[in-house]
Design an enzyme around this catalytic site. Structure first.
Site, PDB file in Angstrom:
ATOM      1  N   ILE A 106       1.130  -1.032   0.248  1.00  0.00           N
ATOM      2  CA  ILE A 106      -0.671   0.189   0.151  1.00  0.00           C
ATOM      3  C   ILE A 106       1.614   0.822   0.001  1.00  0.00           C
ATOM      4  CG2 ILE A 106      -1.206   1.160   1.548  1.00  0.00           C
ATOM      5  CD1 ILE A 106      -2.949  -1.098   1.961  1.00  0.00           C
ATOM      6  N   HIS A 164      -5.814  -5.436 -12.006  1.00  0.00           N
ATOM      7  CA  HIS A 164      -6.472  -5.993 -10.575  1.00  0.00           C
ATOM      8  C   HIS A 164      -7.508  -7.357 -11.142  1.00  0.00           C
ATOM      9  CE1 HIS A 164      -8.394  -6.137  -7.250  1.00  0.00           C
ATOM     10  NE2 HIS A 164      -9.245  -6.186  -7.673  1.00  0.00           N
TER      11      HIS A 164
HETATM   12  C1  GRF Z   1      -2.363 -10.510 -10.680  1.00  0.00           C
HETATM   13  O1  GRF Z   1      -3.228 -11.241 -10.587  1.00  0.00           O
HETATM   14  C2  GRF Z   1      -2.352  -9.103 -10.317  1.00  0.00           C
HETATM   15  O2  GRF Z   1      -4.357  -9.167 -10.882  1.00  0.00           O
HETATM   16  C3  GRF Z   1      -2.883  -8.451  -9.353  1.00  0.00           C
HETATM   17  O3  GRF Z   1      -1.265  -9.248  -8.454  1.00  0.00           O
HETATM   18  C4  GRF Z   1      -1.351 -10.484  -9.434  1.00  0.00           C
HETATM   19  C5  GRF Z   1       0.297 -10.538 -10.094  1.00  0.00           C
HETATM   20  O4  GRF Z   1      -0.046 -11.399 -10.996  1.00  0.00           O
HETATM   21  N1  GRF Z   1      -2.066  -7.060  -9.377  1.00  0.00           N
HETATM   22  P1  GRF Z   1       1.752 -11.502 -11.520  1.00  0.00           P
HETATM   23  O5  GRF Z   1       2.759 -11.598 -10.298  1.00  0.00           O
HETATM   24  O6  GRF Z   1       1.836 -10.702 -12.541  1.00  0.00           O
HETATM   25  O7  GRF Z   1       2.169 -13.371 -11.943  1.00  0.00           O
END
Ligand code: GRF
Length: 196
Positions: free
Chosen positions: A94, A111
Protein backbone atom coordinates in the site's frame (compact mmCIF):
# COMPACT_ATOMS: atom_id res chain seq x y z
CA UNK A 1 9.23 7.95 -32.41
CA UNK A 2 10.86 7.54 -29.00
CA UNK A 3 9.37 4.71 -26.99
CA UNK A 4 7.65 5.32 -23.69
CA UNK A 5 9.91 4.19 -20.85
CA UNK A 6 7.99 1.96 -18.46
CA UNK A 7 9.06 0.99 -14.94
CA UNK A 8 7.44 -2.17 -13.58
CA UNK A 9 6.92 -2.66 -9.84
CA UNK A 10 6.56 -6.24 -8.61
CA UNK A 11 6.53 -8.27 -5.40
CA UNK A 12 6.09 -11.83 -6.67
CA UNK A 13 6.00 -14.22 -9.60
CA UNK A 14 6.04 -11.48 -12.23
CA UNK A 15 4.05 -13.12 -15.01
CA UNK A 16 2.37 -9.87 -16.03
CA UNK A 17 5.79 -8.22 -16.00
CA UNK A 18 7.12 -11.09 -18.15
CA UNK A 19 4.29 -10.56 -20.65
CA UNK A 20 5.22 -6.88 -20.87
CA UNK A 21 8.91 -7.65 -21.32
CA UNK A 22 8.09 -10.08 -24.14
CA UNK A 23 5.68 -7.69 -25.86
CA UNK A 24 8.21 -4.86 -25.62
CA UNK A 25 10.71 -6.92 -27.58
CA UNK A 26 8.59 -6.34 -30.70
CA UNK A 27 9.94 -3.36 -32.65
CA UNK A 28 6.48 -1.87 -33.06
CA UNK A 29 5.47 -2.04 -29.37
CA UNK A 30 5.27 1.59 -28.24
CA UNK A 31 6.87 1.03 -24.83
CA UNK A 32 10.20 -0.25 -23.56
CA UNK A 33 10.73 -1.74 -20.11
CA UNK A 34 13.32 0.61 -18.63
CA UNK A 35 13.56 -1.06 -15.23
CA UNK A 36 11.92 -3.45 -12.80
CA UNK A 37 11.79 -2.68 -9.08
CA UNK A 38 10.83 -5.26 -6.44
CA UNK A 39 10.33 -4.77 -2.73
CA UNK A 40 10.97 -8.51 -2.23
CA UNK A 41 14.52 -9.72 -2.88
CA UNK A 42 13.64 -13.32 -3.77
CA UNK A 43 10.56 -12.54 -5.87
CA UNK A 44 10.57 -14.90 -8.86
CA UNK A 45 9.99 -11.94 -11.16
CA UNK A 46 13.35 -10.43 -10.25
CA UNK A 47 15.19 -13.42 -11.72
CA UNK A 48 13.00 -13.31 -14.85
CA UNK A 49 13.76 -9.61 -15.37
CA UNK A 50 17.49 -10.11 -14.83
CA UNK A 51 17.55 -13.01 -17.28
CA UNK A 52 15.88 -10.76 -19.84
CA UNK A 53 18.65 -8.17 -19.36
CA UNK A 54 16.38 -5.56 -17.77
CA UNK A 55 17.82 -3.15 -15.19
CA UNK A 56 16.53 -4.51 -11.89
CA UNK A 57 16.54 -3.04 -8.40
CA UNK A 58 15.50 -4.61 -5.10
CA UNK A 59 14.35 -2.02 -2.56
CA UNK A 60 13.18 -3.83 0.59
CA UNK A 61 10.41 -1.85 2.25
CA UNK A 62 11.54 -3.09 5.66
CA UNK A 63 14.71 -1.00 5.36
CA UNK A 64 12.71 2.23 5.54
CA UNK A 65 11.16 3.91 8.59
CA UNK A 66 7.80 4.64 6.93
CA UNK A 67 5.82 4.22 3.70
CA UNK A 68 6.62 7.59 2.20
CA UNK A 69 10.38 7.24 2.65
CA UNK A 70 10.21 3.89 0.88
CA UNK A 71 8.00 5.36 -1.85
CA UNK A 72 10.44 8.21 -2.42
CA UNK A 73 13.33 5.75 -2.80
CA UNK A 74 11.34 3.71 -5.36
CA UNK A 75 10.43 6.88 -7.18
CA UNK A 76 14.04 8.04 -7.31
CA UNK A 77 15.06 4.69 -8.82
CA UNK A 78 12.37 4.98 -11.51
CA UNK A 79 13.33 8.57 -12.30
CA UNK A 80 16.98 7.53 -12.61
CA UNK A 81 15.87 5.38 -15.55
CA UNK A 82 13.77 8.13 -17.15
CA UNK A 83 10.50 6.28 -16.52
CA UNK A 84 7.42 7.99 -17.97
CA UNK A 85 4.83 5.39 -16.92
CA UNK A 86 4.74 2.96 -14.00
CA UNK A 87 3.06 -0.44 -14.34
CA UNK A 88 2.14 -2.02 -11.01
CA UNK A 89 2.19 -5.76 -11.72
CA UNK A 90 1.50 -7.62 -8.51
CA UNK A 91 3.13 -4.95 -6.34
CA UNK A 92 1.87 -5.81 -2.86
CA UNK A 93 2.55 -2.59 -0.99
CA UNK A 94 0.00 0.00 0.00
CA UNK A 95 1.48 3.32 -1.04
CA UNK A 96 1.62 6.56 0.90
CA UNK A 97 -0.59 9.30 -0.59
CA UNK A 98 2.60 10.95 -1.84
CA UNK A 99 3.26 8.26 -4.46
CA UNK A 100 0.02 8.33 -6.54
CA UNK A 101 0.02 12.09 -6.21
CA UNK A 102 3.56 12.37 -7.57
CA UNK A 103 2.82 9.90 -10.40
CA UNK A 104 -0.77 11.02 -11.05
CA UNK A 105 -1.92 9.95 -14.52
CA UNK A 106 1.40 8.14 -15.05
CA UNK A 107 0.78 4.88 -13.17
CA UNK A 108 -1.36 1.87 -14.10
CA UNK A 109 -2.28 -1.27 -12.18
CA UNK A 110 -3.72 -4.65 -13.12
CA UNK A 111 -6.37 -6.08 -10.82
CA UNK A 112 -8.01 -9.54 -11.09
CA UNK A 113 -11.67 -8.48 -11.17
CA UNK A 114 -14.00 -6.36 -13.25
CA UNK A 115 -13.59 -3.15 -11.26
CA UNK A 116 -15.36 -1.41 -9.64
CA UNK A 117 -16.52 -4.84 -8.41
CA UNK A 118 -14.31 -6.54 -5.84
CA UNK A 119 -11.43 -4.18 -5.04
CA UNK A 120 -8.82 -5.05 -2.43
CA UNK A 121 -7.76 -8.52 -1.35
CA UNK A 122 -9.40 -12.00 -1.48
CA UNK A 123 -10.77 -10.86 -4.81
CA UNK A 124 -11.85 -14.26 -6.17
CA UNK A 125 -13.57 -15.21 -2.92
CA UNK A 126 -15.45 -11.91 -3.06
CA UNK A 127 -16.61 -12.81 -6.59
CA UNK A 128 -17.69 -16.34 -5.54
CA UNK A 129 -19.49 -15.03 -2.46
CA UNK A 130 -21.39 -12.52 -4.60
CA UNK A 131 -22.47 -15.30 -6.99
CA UNK A 132 -21.42 -13.46 -10.15
CA UNK A 133 -21.37 -15.47 -13.39
CA UNK A 134 -18.53 -13.50 -14.95
CA UNK A 135 -15.43 -11.89 -13.54
CA UNK A 136 -12.21 -10.87 -15.25
CA UNK A 137 -9.42 -8.35 -14.96
CA UNK A 138 -8.92 -4.62 -15.23
CA UNK A 139 -6.05 -2.31 -16.14
CA UNK A 140 -6.66 1.09 -14.59
CA UNK A 141 -4.91 4.30 -13.65
CA UNK A 142 -3.84 4.43 -10.02
CA UNK A 143 -5.33 7.08 -7.76
CA UNK A 144 -5.00 7.40 -3.97
CA UNK A 145 -8.17 5.33 -3.46
CA UNK A 146 -7.41 1.60 -3.70
CA UNK A 147 -8.33 -0.02 -7.06
CA UNK A 148 -10.58 2.91 -7.97
CA UNK A 149 -8.88 4.91 -10.73
CA UNK A 150 -10.08 5.44 -14.34
CA UNK A 151 -10.43 2.16 -16.24
CA UNK A 152 -8.26 1.60 -19.34
CA UNK A 153 -8.90 -2.02 -20.41
CA UNK A 154 -10.88 -5.03 -19.19
CA UNK A 155 -11.46 -8.66 -20.14
CA UNK A 156 -14.33 -10.88 -19.07
CA UNK A 157 -13.73 -14.41 -17.74
CA UNK A 158 -16.59 -16.81 -16.93
CA UNK A 159 -17.16 -18.11 -13.42
CA UNK A 160 -17.84 -21.83 -13.86
CA UNK A 161 -19.93 -24.16 -11.67
CA UNK A 162 -17.70 -25.65 -9.01
CA UNK A 163 -15.10 -22.91 -9.24
CA UNK A 164 -12.93 -22.31 -6.19
CA UNK A 165 -11.03 -19.11 -5.52
CA UNK A 166 -7.92 -20.86 -6.85
CA UNK A 167 -9.48 -22.19 -10.06
CA UNK A 168 -11.06 -18.82 -10.83
CA UNK A 169 -7.79 -17.06 -10.05
CA UNK A 170 -5.96 -19.39 -12.43
CA UNK A 171 -8.43 -18.78 -15.27
CA UNK A 172 -8.32 -15.02 -14.82
CA UNK A 173 -4.57 -15.12 -14.62
CA UNK A 174 -4.42 -16.70 -18.10
CA UNK A 175 -5.95 -13.55 -19.59
CA UNK A 176 -4.13 -10.95 -17.52
CA UNK A 177 -0.91 -10.72 -19.51
CA UNK A 178 -2.82 -10.02 -22.75
CA UNK A 179 -4.91 -7.30 -21.13
CA UNK A 180 -1.82 -5.75 -19.58
CA UNK A 181 0.03 -5.76 -22.91
CA UNK A 182 -2.96 -4.23 -24.73
CA UNK A 183 -3.84 -1.84 -21.91
CA UNK A 184 -0.45 -0.22 -21.50
CA UNK A 185 -0.38 1.51 -24.91
CA UNK A 186 -4.00 2.58 -24.41
CA UNK A 187 -3.02 4.07 -21.07
CA UNK A 188 -0.06 5.79 -22.70
CA UNK A 189 -2.33 7.30 -25.34
CA UNK A 190 -4.57 8.69 -22.63
CA UNK A 191 -1.48 9.90 -20.82
CA UNK A 192 -0.28 11.88 -23.82
CA UNK A 193 -3.74 13.22 -24.60
CA UNK A 194 -3.66 14.54 -21.03
CA UNK A 195 -7.15 13.21 -20.31
CA UNK A 196 -6.90 10.07 -18.20
C1 GRF B 1 -2.20 -10.57 -10.63
O1 GRF B 1 -3.24 -11.43 -10.34
C2 GRF B 1 -2.66 -9.15 -10.65
O2 GRF B 1 -3.96 -9.00 -11.09
C3 GRF B 1 -2.56 -8.76 -9.20
O3 GRF B 1 -1.39 -9.40 -8.75
C4 GRF B 1 -1.18 -10.57 -9.51
C5 GRF B 1 0.23 -10.54 -10.02
O4 GRF B 1 0.57 -11.71 -10.68
N1 GRF B 1 -2.48 -7.33 -9.06
P1 GRF B 1 1.99 -11.83 -11.39
O5 GRF B 1 3.03 -11.54 -10.33
O6 GRF B 1 2.04 -10.83 -12.51
O7 GRF B 1 2.05 -13.21 -11.87
Amino acid sequence: MAKLKVGVLISGRGSNMAALIKAAEAPDYPAEIACVVSNVADAAGVAIARAAGIATAVIPHKSFPDRETFDRAVSAELEKHGVGLIALAGFMRIQSPWFPDHWAGRMVNIHPSLLPAFPGLRVQQQALDAGVRVSGCTVHFVTPELDAGPIIAQAVVPVLPGDTADSLEGRIHLTEGKVEVAGLPQGATLLFSDEP
